[in-house]
Enzyme design. Structure first.
Site, PDB file in Angstrom:
ATOM      1  N   HIS A 139      -2.061  -5.307  -3.611  1.00 34.20           N
ATOM      2  CA  HIS A 139      -2.046  -5.144  -2.291  1.00 34.20           C
ATOM      3  C   HIS A 139      -2.923  -3.722  -2.106  1.00 34.20           C
ATOM      4  O   HIS A 139      -3.610  -3.706  -1.050  1.00 34.20           O
ATOM      5  CB  HIS A 139      -0.446  -4.818  -2.082  1.00 34.20           C
ATOM      6  CG  HIS A 139      -0.395  -4.236  -0.480  1.00 34.20           C
ATOM      7  ND1 HIS A 139      -0.171  -5.051   0.408  1.00 34.20           N
ATOM      8  CD2 HIS A 139      -0.435  -2.904  -0.239  1.00 34.20           C
ATOM      9  CE1 HIS A 139       0.129  -4.311   1.669  1.00 34.20           C
ATOM     10  NE2 HIS A 139      -0.301  -3.035   1.344  1.00 34.20           N
ATOM     11  N   GLU A 140      -2.769  -2.821  -3.024  1.00 40.65           N
ATOM     12  CA  GLU A 140      -3.731  -1.457  -2.864  1.00 40.65           C
ATOM     13  C   GLU A 140      -5.134  -1.929  -2.979  1.00 40.65           C
ATOM     14  O   GLU A 140      -5.970  -1.249  -2.354  1.00 40.65           O
ATOM     15  CB  GLU A 140      -3.003  -0.402  -3.716  1.00 40.65           C
ATOM     16  CG  GLU A 140      -1.481  -0.095  -3.307  1.00 40.65           C
ATOM     17  CD  GLU A 140      -1.291   0.204  -2.106  1.00 40.65           C
ATOM     18  OE1 GLU A 140      -2.050   0.880  -1.334  1.00 40.65           O
ATOM     19  OE2 GLU A 140      -0.087   0.219  -1.737  1.00 40.65           O
ATOM     20  N   HIS A 143      -6.658  -3.068   0.135  1.00 40.42           N
ATOM     21  CA  HIS A 143      -6.763  -2.233   1.043  1.00 40.42           C
ATOM     22  C   HIS A 143      -8.077  -1.586   0.900  1.00 40.42           C
ATOM     23  O   HIS A 143      -8.994  -1.208   1.623  1.00 40.42           O
ATOM     24  CB  HIS A 143      -5.743  -0.893   1.014  1.00 40.42           C
ATOM     25  CG  HIS A 143      -4.609  -1.232   1.789  1.00 40.42           C
ATOM     26  ND1 HIS A 143      -4.486  -1.531   3.243  1.00 40.42           N
ATOM     27  CD2 HIS A 143      -3.229  -1.071   1.465  1.00 40.42           C
ATOM     28  CE1 HIS A 143      -3.456  -1.666   3.710  1.00 40.42           C
ATOM     29  NE2 HIS A 143      -2.636  -1.563   2.714  1.00 40.42           N
ATOM     30  N   GLU A 223      -2.003  -4.074   7.179  1.00 35.43           N
ATOM     31  CA  GLU A 223      -1.048  -4.404   6.075  1.00 35.43           C
ATOM     32  C   GLU A 223      -0.877  -6.016   5.829  1.00 35.43           C
ATOM     33  O   GLU A 223      -0.646  -6.453   4.842  1.00 35.43           O
ATOM     34  CB  GLU A 223       0.469  -3.682   6.542  1.00 35.43           C
ATOM     35  CG  GLU A 223       0.410  -2.197   6.508  1.00 35.43           C
ATOM     36  CD  GLU A 223       0.085  -1.860   5.019  1.00 35.43           C
ATOM     37  OE1 GLU A 223       0.810  -2.287   4.004  1.00 35.43           O
ATOM     38  OE2 GLU A 223      -0.575  -0.869   4.861  1.00 35.43           O
TER      39      GLU A 223
END
Length: 294
Positions: A139-140, A143, A223
């Site tokens: 997930h990071e 980003h 997100e």
């Protein structure tokens, strides 16, 4: 680089159109050019400085320690996982830091895709299994790969500029009408008056709130894409499992009145939802099941 150029062009276009409009309605254009330059400098400088120092600020804030040489099997696993994920999305391997906190959390920061940092808490390590941690790391990574830190900074810079510029211009117009005099010498007197700064400060505060709503909207929007990016890297089930674990550990705190709990649970009143940086976990899980942002 393309992203930066597009945002700068957007900012300049808005200011250019505004200057034309003000010239048509008779506002002192020389004064507006000066205000425009000052607004742009003030609007972007703080955002760009915070971006450039973001890794340093983050590490100082959380007192985190970067893993340079793994001290145990788990740290070795984390480093290897990050390397594999970074390779998949074609970015330079981010630095990884662990910080002492019981909160289940992780975040990414850094001035660019190839100069970034991922930090994870002890609380996350303790409460999630390896598959879930893998999903959080992905997930990071998403980003970072999506350039979210840079985009957020640019949006904030543009909005800061517009807030400062519009507050000064509206104050100028209001002052001109209030005193019913547009002579240059009187404008200078009015700008130094206490009333001028009161009006300007009030407008900056009010417009700043509206700007925050836009910034938080983008934050929530990104997100969903980071979740889908994680699902593409490690699989949808792992990301859903990570969000469900987060949901289980944080839902008992929903009666707490802090803003952070509003962000985590998404249980706040509708007016507060406009200021949340994250969508509710329920919406994020639902989006993954529906593959809405893939």
């Amino acid at each position: 680089m393309i992203r930066i150029i597009l945002f700068l062009l957007t900012n300049l276009s808005v200011i250019f159109i505004l200057n034309i409009f003000l010239k048509i309605i008779g506002i002192n254009i020389g004064k507006i050019y000066f205000i425009t330059i000052i607004s742009s400098i003030l609007g972007f400088s703080s955002s760009l400085i915070s971006l450039l120092l973001s890794k340093w600020i983050a590490l100082k804030t959380i007192n985190g320690k970067i893993i340079k040489t793994p001290k145990n099997n788990f740290e070795n696993w984390i480093l290897n996982t990050i390397k594999k994920q970074a390779k998949k999305v074609n970015i330079k391997i981010p630095q990884i830091a662990i910080y002492k906190s019981l909160d289940i959390n992780a975040f990414a920061t850094g001035p660019s895709k190839n100069n970034s940092l991922i930090a994870i808490s002890y609380g996350l390590i303790k409460n999630m299994n390896k598959e879930e941690i893998e999903a959080v790391l992905a997930h990071e990574i998403s980003h970072i790969s999506n350039g979210d830190m840079v985009t957020m900074t640019l949006i904030q810079g543009v909005l800061n500029t517009i807030v400062i510029l519009f507050s000064k211009i509206i104050t100028q117009i209001f002052s001109n009408n209030l005193f019913n005099n547009n002579k240059e010498e009187n404008i200078n007197i009015k700008e130094n008056s206490f009333l001028y700064y009161i009006i300007s400060s009030f407008l900056e505060f009010t417009l700043g709130i509206l700007a925050s709503i836009i910034i938080m909207w983008f934050s929530r929007y990104r997100e969903f894409y980071a979740d889908s990016g994680s699902a593409k890297i490690v699989g949808c089930n792992k990301m859903i499992s990570a969000l469900k674990t987060l949901q289980i550990h944080h839902e008992p705190k929903e009666l707490n009145n802090s803003i952070s709990n509003f962000c985590i649970n998404g249980k706040s009143k509708k007016i507060f939802n406009l200021f949340l940086s994250h969508p509710s976990l329920k919406k994020r899980i639902s989006a993954l099941y529906k593959k809405k942002y893939f």
